[in-house]
Scaffold this motif. Structure first.
Motif, PDB file in Angstrom:
ATOM      1  N   UNK A 161       0.778  -0.960   0.000  1.00 32.15           N
ATOM      2  CA  UNK A 161       0.087   0.126   0.029  1.00 32.15           C
ATOM      3  C   UNK A 161       0.917   1.349   0.025  1.00 32.15           C
ATOM      4  N   UNK A 162       1.669   1.464  -1.016  1.00 26.84           N
ATOM      5  CA  UNK A 162       2.657   2.454  -1.176  1.00 26.84           C
ATOM      6  C   UNK A 162       2.697   2.825  -2.570  1.00 26.84           C
ATOM      7  N   UNK A 163       3.742   3.609  -3.157  1.00 25.74           N
ATOM      8  CA  UNK A 163       3.990   3.979  -4.469  1.00 25.74           C
ATOM      9  C   UNK A 163       5.496   4.284  -4.283  1.00 25.74           C
ATOM     10  N   UNK A 164       6.192   4.155  -5.580  1.00 24.87           N
ATOM     11  CA  UNK A 164       7.495   4.342  -5.753  1.00 24.87           C
ATOM     12  C   UNK A 164       7.811   5.386  -6.966  1.00 24.87           C
ATOM     13  N   UNK A 165       6.803   6.102  -7.080  1.00 29.62           N
ATOM     14  CA  UNK A 165       6.744   7.279  -8.453  1.00 29.62           C
ATOM     15  C   UNK A 165       5.972   8.389  -8.131  1.00 29.62           C
ATOM     16  N   UNK A 166       5.999   9.397  -8.899  1.00 31.38           N
ATOM     17  CA  UNK A 166       5.026  10.602  -8.351  1.00 31.38           C
ATOM     18  C   UNK A 166       3.427  10.239  -8.752  1.00 31.38           C
ATOM     19  N   UNK A 167       2.831  10.813  -7.798  1.00 26.66           N
ATOM     20  CA  UNK A 167       1.496  10.162  -7.766  1.00 26.66           C
ATOM     21  C   UNK A 167       0.641  11.038  -9.357  1.00 26.66           C
ATOM     22  N   UNK A 168      -0.148  10.461  -9.771  1.00 27.08           N
ATOM     23  CA  UNK A 168      -1.110  10.935 -10.848  1.00 27.08           C
ATOM     24  C   UNK A 168      -2.454  10.882 -10.666  1.00 27.08           C
ATOM     25  N   UNK A 169      -2.980  10.258  -9.480  1.00 27.33           N
ATOM     26  CA  UNK A 169      -4.334  10.134  -9.252  1.00 27.33           C
ATOM     27  C   UNK A 169      -4.630  11.460  -8.572  1.00 27.33           C
ATOM     28  N   UNK A 170      -6.008  12.103  -9.028  1.00 31.86           N
ATOM     29  CA  UNK A 170      -6.530  13.067  -8.493  1.00 31.86           C
ATOM     30  C   UNK A 170      -6.936  13.038  -6.925  1.00 31.86           C
ATOM     31  N   UNK A 180      14.117 -10.014  -4.972  1.00 23.77           N
ATOM     32  CA  UNK A 180      12.885 -10.819  -4.723  1.00 23.77           C
ATOM     33  C   UNK A 180      12.265  -9.840  -3.853  1.00 23.77           C
ATOM     34  N   UNK A 181      11.054  -9.876  -4.303  1.00 20.33           N
ATOM     35  CA  UNK A 181      10.120  -8.781  -3.774  1.00 20.33           C
ATOM     36  C   UNK A 181       8.868  -9.527  -3.428  1.00 20.33           C
ATOM     37  N   UNK A 182       8.365  -9.050  -2.171  1.00 21.32           N
ATOM     38  CA  UNK A 182       6.776  -9.348  -1.939  1.00 21.32           C
ATOM     39  C   UNK A 182       6.213  -8.304  -1.869  1.00 21.32           C
ATOM     40  N   UNK A 183       4.902  -8.133  -2.630  1.00 22.95           N
ATOM     41  CA  UNK A 183       3.942  -7.125  -2.528  1.00 22.95           C
ATOM     42  C   UNK A 183       2.894  -7.521  -1.904  1.00 22.95           C
ATOM     43  N   UNK A 184       2.661  -6.963  -0.806  1.00 22.68           N
ATOM     44  CA  UNK A 184       1.544  -7.048   0.163  1.00 22.68           C
ATOM     45  C   UNK A 184       0.320  -6.079   0.190  1.00 22.68           C
ATOM     46  N   UNK A 185      -0.921  -6.319  -0.291  1.00 25.17           N
ATOM     47  CA  UNK A 185      -1.798  -5.365  -0.553  1.00 25.17           C
ATOM     48  C   UNK A 185      -3.339  -5.423   0.374  1.00 25.17           C
ATOM     49  N   UNK A 186      -3.709  -4.367   1.022  1.00 21.70           N
ATOM     50  CA  UNK A 186      -4.987  -4.293   1.523  1.00 21.70           C
ATOM     51  C   UNK A 186      -5.905  -4.096   0.494  1.00 21.70           C
ATOM     52  N   UNK A 187      -6.881  -4.863   0.065  1.00 23.12           N
ATOM     53  CA  UNK A 187      -7.513  -4.636  -1.295  1.00 23.12           C
ATOM     54  C   UNK A 187      -8.691  -3.781  -1.062  1.00 23.12           C
ATOM     55  N   UNK A 190      -4.683  -9.263   0.625  1.00 21.77           N
ATOM     56  CA  UNK A 190      -5.566  -9.222   1.906  1.00 21.77           C
ATOM     57  C   UNK A 190      -6.888  -8.610   1.560  1.00 21.77           C
ATOM     58  N   UNK A 191      -7.926  -9.577   1.361  1.00 21.86           N
ATOM     59  CA  UNK A 191      -9.044  -9.129   0.833  1.00 21.86           C
ATOM     60  C   UNK A 191      -9.799  -7.825   1.755  1.00 21.86           C
ATOM     61  N   UNK A 192      -9.655  -8.194   2.819  1.00 17.85           N
ATOM     62  CA  UNK A 192     -10.469  -7.242   4.161  1.00 17.85           C
ATOM     63  C   UNK A 192      -9.663  -6.360   4.448  1.00 17.85           C
ATOM     64  N   UNK A 193      -8.459  -6.282   4.202  1.00 12.98           N
ATOM     65  CA  UNK A 193      -7.492  -5.184   5.025  1.00 12.98           C
ATOM     66  C   UNK A 193      -7.779  -3.777   4.105  1.00 12.98           C
ATOM     67  N   UNK A 194      -7.635  -2.850   5.045  1.00  9.10           N
ATOM     68  CA  UNK A 194      -7.399  -1.352   4.309  1.00  9.10           C
ATOM     69  C   UNK A 194      -6.305  -0.954   4.468  1.00  9.10           C
ATOM     70  N   UNK A 195      -5.749   0.272   4.672  1.00  7.69           N
ATOM     71  CA  UNK A 195      -4.422   0.704   4.556  1.00  7.69           C
ATOM     72  C   UNK A 195      -3.226   0.336   5.428  1.00  7.69           C
ATOM     73  N   UNK A 196      -3.616   0.158   6.670  1.00  5.36           N
ATOM     74  CA  UNK A 196      -2.772   0.048   7.680  1.00  5.36           C
ATOM     75  C   UNK A 196      -2.609  -1.490   7.909  1.00  5.36           C
ATOM     76  N   UNK A 197      -1.984  -2.117   6.787  1.00  2.00           N
ATOM     77  CA  UNK A 197      -1.879  -3.558   6.792  1.00  2.00           C
ATOM     78  C   UNK A 197      -1.146  -4.192   7.737  1.00  2.00           C
ATOM     79  N   UNK A 198      -0.136  -3.752   8.523  1.00  2.00           N
ATOM     80  CA  UNK A 198       0.332  -4.457   9.405  1.00  2.00           C
ATOM     81  C   UNK A 198      -0.363  -4.705  10.917  1.00  2.00           C
ATOM     82  N   UNK A 199      -1.696  -3.936  11.058  1.00  2.00           N
ATOM     83  CA  UNK A 199      -2.518  -3.975  12.053  1.00  2.00           C
ATOM     84  C   UNK A 199      -3.599  -4.918  11.681  1.00  2.00           C
TER      85      UNK A 199
END
Length: 286
Positions: free
Chosen positions: A133-142, A229-236, A262-271
């Motif tokens: 739940x992050x980015x590695x480039x400039x945001x282009x979303x309004x 090697x990378x693991x992408x973990x996403x709160x959906x 993570x189908x039921x997770x929001x932004x703060x995925x470690x919680x």
């Protein structure tokens, strides 16, 4: 300015350690042994965010989690700008001080670009990455641009500084059915006053102001870290980093990636899903 708060050992059973960085005194924890993992938090959290994951991994990994200046138990140093570039420089100093080698970087929210900036400067010492739940480039979303402008406005800055808006309305409101009252207080009590909140108040504006650093990461991460090697973990259910808008580019950035949705997770995925995340890290990097 240092924060006069002692975490409850039942909730945060770690030894507090201190590093005198070039910017000021920084708090971190260093638990366990084995392959090192550097945990980089976002806003408005601190190393407390990763306590449950560290609790599950420290029997197999060396877990290092740092509070940036202005966050958690670290100093609020005079003259510090609370920029993403400054945070990355401080974390890089700590990494070099500890001599971390062949380490894994975990970053959530702003911890993604902060950790990635540390990693691109030390690519030969990076073993892999865990990004969620992050980015590695400039945001282009309004929505993110609007959030940056609105939260950076004078009325909202007053709300953040005087009423702890980011902690109360964004962090604790999301986690109200996930964490206890005592855990919520650990997020509140490290930001006890307007002066103490200047670090978190600066972060929304960085969505736009950190564009030069993010543009550099957009080039450097694929070139220097893209084969790690990378693991992408996403709160959906995260509305800020919606999976359809961000996951495809994340997949394209790393050639050797796995995805944990993570189908039921929001932004703060470690919680939301610490057990699933810890299990996935163990499978990926041991």
């Amino acid at each position: 300015m240092l924060i006069d708060f002692t975490p409850d050992k039942a909730l945060y059973p770690f030894e507090s350690r201190w590093f005198d960085s070039s910017a000021g005194r920084v708090h971190y924890i260093d638990e366990g042994s084995g392959i090192s993992i550097l945990f980089c938090h976002g806003s408005p959290t601190w190393s407390f965010l990763y306590r449950k994951i560290i609790g599950e991994l420290s029997d197999r990994f060396r877990c290092v989690a740092v509070d940036y200046p202005g966050f958690g138990l670290s100093e609020r140093p005079p003259g510090y700008g609370y920029t993403i570039a400054e945070h990355a420089a401080v974390v890089g100093e700590l990494v070099d001080h500890l001599g971390l080698d062949q380490f894994v970087i975990m970053g959530q929210d702003w911890g993604g670009p902060i950790g990635a900036a540390v990693g691109t400067d030390r690519a030969d010492r990076v073993r892999g990455l865990v990004l969620g739940n992050t980015l590695l480039w400039p945001t282009d979303t309004w929505p993110q641009k609007a959030f940056s402008r609105v939260m950076g406005s004078r009325p909202m800055q007053r709300q953040i500084l005087n009423n702890n808006l980011l902690v109360e309305r964004f962090l604790i409101a999301e986690l109200r059915n996930t964490i206890s009252a005592a855990e919520a207080d650990h997020y509140r009590n490290v930001q006890p006053s307007p002066e103490a909140r200047r670090g978190i108040a600066a972060m929304p504006g960085q969505i736009l102001a950190a564009r030069p650093l993010l543009e550099q990461l957009a080039t450097d991460v694929p070139a220097r870290l893209g084969a790690k090697p990378t693991l992408l973990v996403w709160g959906m259910k995260d509305m800020a980093f919606r999976a359809p808008a961000f996951l495809p580019r994340m997949r394209d950035t790393f050639t050797d990636h796995q995805v944990l949705e993570l189908p039921d997770a929001k932004h703060f995925i470690p919680e939301h899903e610490p057990g699933k995340i810890a299990e996935a890290i163990g499978r990926r990097f041991l």
